[in-house]
Design a protein around this motif. Structure first.
Motif, short mmCIF file in Angstrom:
data_model
loop_
_atom_site.label_atom_id
_atom_site.label_comp_id
_atom_site.label_asym_id
_atom_site.label_seq_id
_atom_site.Cartn_x
_atom_site.Cartn_y
_atom_site.Cartn_z
N THR A 1 36.18 46.44 38.25
CA THR A 1 36.05 45.32 39.05
C THR A 1 34.85 45.87 40.06
N GLN A 2 34.46 44.71 41.07
CA GLN A 2 33.24 44.89 41.87
C GLN A 2 33.71 46.03 42.97
N SER B 1 33.32 49.32 40.95
CA SER B 1 31.96 49.84 40.92
C SER B 1 31.59 50.42 42.09
#
Length: 288
Positions: free
Chosen positions: A58-59, A62
């Protein structure tokens, strides 16, 4: 508790699957899944999207991965440093230096270094071309002057001065220049460049000069100056002995450039190996 699940999460992020991460860490897939689930619960954030076939970061995952990777690298580097502090210098060092400075200063010191550390093999390549030490696989480069590559690490070994000088015989015959402008009336012996550098009004100034000889050899230019053929501008490791003996006379001292640094430059690795550390220490200690 804060450390639990980090290694598993980083492994999954890098490997792209729970099974590969488990294999890399030599633990079970179930343990990897459990640790990451507990980590997500503790952080109250979703780090990975899981399907039956794929795992996607996921963002938020990351962003978290970048910090976790740095933390794990730091721990590994710390352990490597401790191990290497206790290990004996050994292995191969590949280095490069300019031709004359390498021959006159660096190689004799490496010979002494070899007697102290016979288990360290040294391969030296002397060239006046600027090599890419990372791309060409060098452990160390000896460089002179300003350092432009900020991605490399550097330690100062010494410094050098550039002297304008001529033999007493030349000066008796043609006179002594007292200003830079007077060089146009003298035979200036050239190297690879057609200008000399001076310090004028607080700034560096390049002055175009000309003469009857052009050599890509500092040794050849020194010999020509000693024979009274003309005036030269050369680093002190060519001229120091002859200046002290009076066989060459320093000129235009008021305009002499400030000393330039001589540096040991090496890649920005995770840690410095014992062999490289002791070699650089040896150079620092013994270079005048």
């Amino acid at each position: 508790m804060k450390w639990q699940g980090i290694s598993e999460f980083v492994a999954v992020a890098e490997e792209g699957s729970f099974t590969s991460a488990a294999h890399k860490l030599d633990i079970s897939t179930a343990q990897v899944s459990r640790q990451i689930s507990q980590l997500e619960a503790r952080l109250n954030v979703k780090l990975l999207y899981r399907t039956t076939r794929t795992v996607t970061i996921t963002q938020e995952g990351s962003v978290y991965y970048q910090h976790c990777r740095a933390v794990l690298d730091g721990l590994q580097h710390a352990e490597d440093e401790l191990l290497n502090l206790q290990s004996k210098p050994q292995g191969k060092i590949k280095l490069t230096a300019t031709v004359t400075y390498g021959e006159q200063v660096i190689l004799p010191l490496i010979n002494d270094f070899q007697t102290l550390y016979p288990e360290v093999d040294v391969e030296a390549y002397l060239t006046n071309k600027r090599v890419d030490i990372v791309e060409d696989g060098y452990d160390l480069a000896i460089r002179i002057g300003d350092l432009k590559d900020s991605t490399l690490m550097a330690r100062k070994l010494s410094q050098r001065s550039n002297f304008v000088c001529a033999s007493p015989e030349y000066l008796d015959k043609y006179g002594t220049p007292h200003t830079i402008s007077e060089l146009s009336r003298h035979n200036c012996l050239l190297g690879t460049l057609d200008y000399w550098r001076f310090h004028v009004d607080g700034r560096e100034k390049s002055v175009r000069v000309s003469g009857s000889l052009r050599y890509n050899s500092g040794f050849g230019l020194t010999q020509a100056a000693l024979q009274g053929i003309g005036i030269v501008q050369l680093p002190d490791y060519y001229t120091k002995q002859y200046l002290s003996e009076g066989r060459l006379v320093p000129l235009l001292e008021a305009y002499r450039m400030a000393e330039e640094g001589i540096w040991a430059v090496y890649p920005q690795n995770r840690f410095m190996s014992p062999k490289l550390r002791v070699l650089i220490d040896h150079l620092v200690k013994n270079i005048e």
